[in-house]
Design a protein around this motif. Structure first.
Motif, PDB file in Angstrom:
ATOM      1  N   GLU A  31       8.118   2.417 -11.370  1.00 35.63           N
ATOM      2  CA  GLU A  31       7.580   1.097 -11.109  1.00 35.63           C
ATOM      3  C   GLU A  31       7.879   0.768  -9.660  1.00 35.63           C
ATOM      4  OE1 GLU A  31       5.809  -0.963 -13.104  1.00 35.63           O
ATOM      5  OE2 GLU A  31       5.897   0.594 -14.635  1.00 35.63           O
ATOM      6  N   GLY A  32       7.157  -0.192  -9.107  1.00 31.39           N
ATOM      7  CA  GLY A  32       7.406  -0.548  -7.722  1.00 31.39           C
ATOM      8  C   GLY A  32       7.121  -2.004  -7.437  1.00 31.39           C
ATOM      9  N   THR A  33       7.709  -2.478  -6.352  1.00 33.72           N
ATOM     10  CA  THR A  33       7.527  -3.855  -5.922  1.00 33.72           C
ATOM     11  C   THR A  33       7.776  -3.954  -4.422  1.00 33.72           C
ATOM     12  OG1 THR A  33       8.180  -6.148  -6.290  1.00 33.72           O
ATOM     13  CG2 THR A  33       9.931  -4.496  -6.419  1.00 33.72           C
ATOM     14  N   SER A  34       7.321  -5.066  -3.864  1.00 32.58           N
ATOM     15  CA  SER A  34       7.538  -5.318  -2.441  1.00 32.58           C
ATOM     16  C   SER A  34       8.482  -6.491  -2.199  1.00 32.58           C
ATOM     17  CB  SER A  34       6.196  -5.603  -1.750  1.00 32.58           C
ATOM     18  OG  SER A  34       5.405  -4.442  -1.777  1.00 32.58           O
ATOM     19  N   THR A  35       8.975  -7.109  -3.275  1.00 30.80           N
ATOM     20  CA  THR A  35       9.850  -8.265  -3.100  1.00 30.80           C
ATOM     21  C   THR A  35      11.213  -8.040  -3.743  1.00 30.80           C
ATOM     22  OG1 THR A  35       9.225  -9.427  -5.140  1.00 30.80           O
ATOM     23  CG2 THR A  35       7.826  -9.799  -3.183  1.00 30.80           C
ATOM     24  N   ASP A  36      12.225  -8.615  -3.116  1.00 28.88           N
ATOM     25  CA  ASP A  36      13.578  -8.524  -3.666  1.00 28.88           C
ATOM     26  C   ASP A  36      13.671  -9.229  -5.010  1.00 28.88           C
ATOM     27  OD1 ASP A  36      14.082  -7.300  -1.264  1.00 28.88           O
ATOM     28  OD2 ASP A  36      15.312  -8.911  -0.460  1.00 28.88           O
ATOM     29  N   GLU A  37      12.970 -10.356  -5.134  1.00 29.89           N
ATOM     30  CA  GLU A  37      13.016 -11.120  -6.381  1.00 29.89           C
ATOM     31  C   GLU A  37      12.506 -10.282  -7.561  1.00 29.89           C
ATOM     32  OE1 GLU A  37      11.291 -15.237  -8.373  1.00 29.89           O
ATOM     33  OE2 GLU A  37      10.733 -14.737  -6.326  1.00 29.89           O
ATOM     34  N   ALA A  82       0.834  -1.207   0.000  1.00 35.52           N
ATOM     35  CA  ALA A  82       0.000   0.000   0.000  1.00 35.52           C
ATOM     36  C   ALA A  82       0.866   1.253   0.000  1.00 35.52           C
ATOM     37  CB  ALA A  82      -0.940  -0.002   1.197  1.00 35.52           C
ATOM     38  N   ARG A  83       1.957   1.225   0.732  1.00 35.21           N
ATOM     39  CA  ARG A  83       2.860   2.380   0.784  1.00 35.21           C
ATOM     40  C   ARG A  83       3.581   2.548  -0.551  1.00 35.21           C
ATOM     41  NH1 ARG A  83       4.760   5.399   5.234  1.00 35.21           N
ATOM     42  NH2 ARG A  83       2.686   4.921   5.983  1.00 35.21           N
ATOM     43  N   VAL A  84       4.005   1.435  -1.147  1.00 32.26           N
ATOM     44  CA  VAL A  84       4.637   1.496  -2.474  1.00 32.26           C
ATOM     45  C   VAL A  84       3.664   2.122  -3.468  1.00 32.26           C
ATOM     46  CG1 VAL A  84       5.536   0.131  -4.403  1.00 32.26           C
ATOM     47  CG2 VAL A  84       6.223  -0.419  -2.062  1.00 32.26           C
ATOM     48  N   ALA A  85       2.402   1.711  -3.400  1.00 25.53           N
ATOM     49  CA  ALA A  85       1.385   2.254  -4.307  1.00 25.53           C
ATOM     50  C   ALA A  85       1.203   3.749  -4.106  1.00 25.53           C
ATOM     51  CB  ALA A  85       0.055   1.522  -4.096  1.00 25.53           C
ATOM     52  N   GLU A  86       1.252   4.216  -2.865  1.00 34.66           N
ATOM     53  CA  GLU A  86       1.143   5.655  -2.589  1.00 34.66           C
ATOM     54  C   GLU A  86       2.300   6.433  -3.201  1.00 34.66           C
ATOM     55  OE1 GLU A  86      -0.251   7.067   1.446  1.00 34.66           O
ATOM     56  OE2 GLU A  86       0.224   4.969   1.893  1.00 34.66           O
ATOM     57  N   PHE A 124      16.441   1.350 -15.239  1.00 29.26           N
ATOM     58  CA  PHE A 124      16.218   2.232 -14.093  1.00 29.26           C
ATOM     59  C   PHE A 124      17.456   3.045 -13.762  1.00 29.26           C
ATOM     60  CE2 PHE A 124      13.118  -1.106 -13.856  1.00 29.26           C
ATOM     61  CZ  PHE A 124      11.950  -0.414 -13.575  1.00 29.26           C
ATOM     62  N   GLY A 125      17.250   4.340 -13.568  1.00 28.27           N
ATOM     63  CA  GLY A 125      18.338   5.232 -13.200  1.00 28.27           C
ATOM     64  C   GLY A 125      18.375   5.534 -11.718  1.00 28.27           C
ATOM     65  N   VAL A 126      17.216   5.369 -11.060  1.00 23.42           N
ATOM     66  CA  VAL A 126      17.101   5.656  -9.631  1.00 23.42           C
ATOM     67  C   VAL A 126      16.375   4.500  -8.959  1.00 23.42           C
ATOM     68  CG1 VAL A 126      16.106   7.215  -7.890  1.00 23.42           C
ATOM     69  CG2 VAL A 126      17.034   8.154 -10.006  1.00 23.42           C
ATOM     70  N   LEU A 127      16.857   4.142  -7.773  1.00 28.03           N
ATOM     71  CA  LEU A 127      16.219   3.122  -6.939  1.00 28.03           C
ATOM     72  C   LEU A 127      15.917   3.752  -5.595  1.00 28.03           C
ATOM     73  CD1 LEU A 127      15.414   0.211  -6.048  1.00 28.03           C
ATOM     74  CD2 LEU A 127      17.851  -0.144  -5.511  1.00 28.03           C
ATOM     75  N   ILE A 128      14.666   3.672  -5.168  1.00 26.12           N
ATOM     76  CA  ILE A 128      14.271   4.114  -3.834  1.00 26.12           C
ATOM     77  C   ILE A 128      14.014   2.860  -3.006  1.00 26.12           C
ATOM     78  CG2 ILE A 128      12.549   5.324  -2.444  1.00 26.12           C
ATOM     79  CD1 ILE A 128      11.974   7.058  -4.950  1.00 26.12           C
ATOM     80  N   ILE A 129      14.725   2.734  -1.891  1.00 27.80           N
ATOM     81  CA  ILE A 129      14.555   1.591  -0.992  1.00 27.80           C
ATOM     82  C   ILE A 129      13.887   2.092   0.275  1.00 27.80           C
ATOM     83  CG2 ILE A 129      15.682  -0.252   0.297  1.00 27.80           C
ATOM     84  CD1 ILE A 129      18.005  -0.101  -1.658  1.00 27.80           C
ATOM     85  N   GLY A 130      12.734   1.525   0.580  1.00 23.56           N
ATOM     86  CA  GLY A 130      11.972   1.934   1.751  1.00 23.56           C
ATOM     87  C   GLY A 130      12.615   1.510   3.057  1.00 23.56           C
TER      88      GLY A 130
END
Length: 102
Positions: free
Chosen positions: A28-34, A11-15, A45-51
């Motif tokens: 794009e977003g995901t909740s899994t490392d895989e 839900a937070r990724v979706a926000e 991808f040029g940028v990665l945001i890690i929560g």
């Protein structure tokens, strides 16, 4: 330039994605490392945001994958509420900076 968002709470990724996309960013977003690994392997991808909820070992592994696949900047993020304000204040300026670097 595309941005990948990895967070443990879908839900937070979706926000975060909703705010980035509403502001014209390709994200794009995901909740899994895989899934993050599969997306990073595309080299798009040029940028990665890690929560903030991504654990230490996972964080390290995903950062290594990001480096292997040409990600220019990794942003470690612990979001505050309201999420959209935090994304606009903390992440969007840095994404723009990376994009401007070419």
């Amino acid at each position: 330039m595309r941005t990948l968002v990895l967070g443990r709470m879908p839900a937070r990724v979706a926000e975060v994605l909703a705010t980035l996309r509403a502001d014209g960013f390709d994200a794009e977003g995901t909740s899994t490392d895989e899934e993050a690994g599969k997306l990073l392997a595309t080299g798009e991808f040029g940028v990665l945001i890690i929560g903030g909820g991504v654990e230490g070992d996972s964080r390290k592994a995903v950062k290594a994958l990001a480096a292997e696949h040409g990600v220019r900047r990794v942003l470690d993020g612990a979001l505050t509420v309201p999420v959209d304000d935090c994304v606009r204040r903390e992440f969007e300026p840095l994404i723009r900076e990376v994009a401007a670097e070419g």
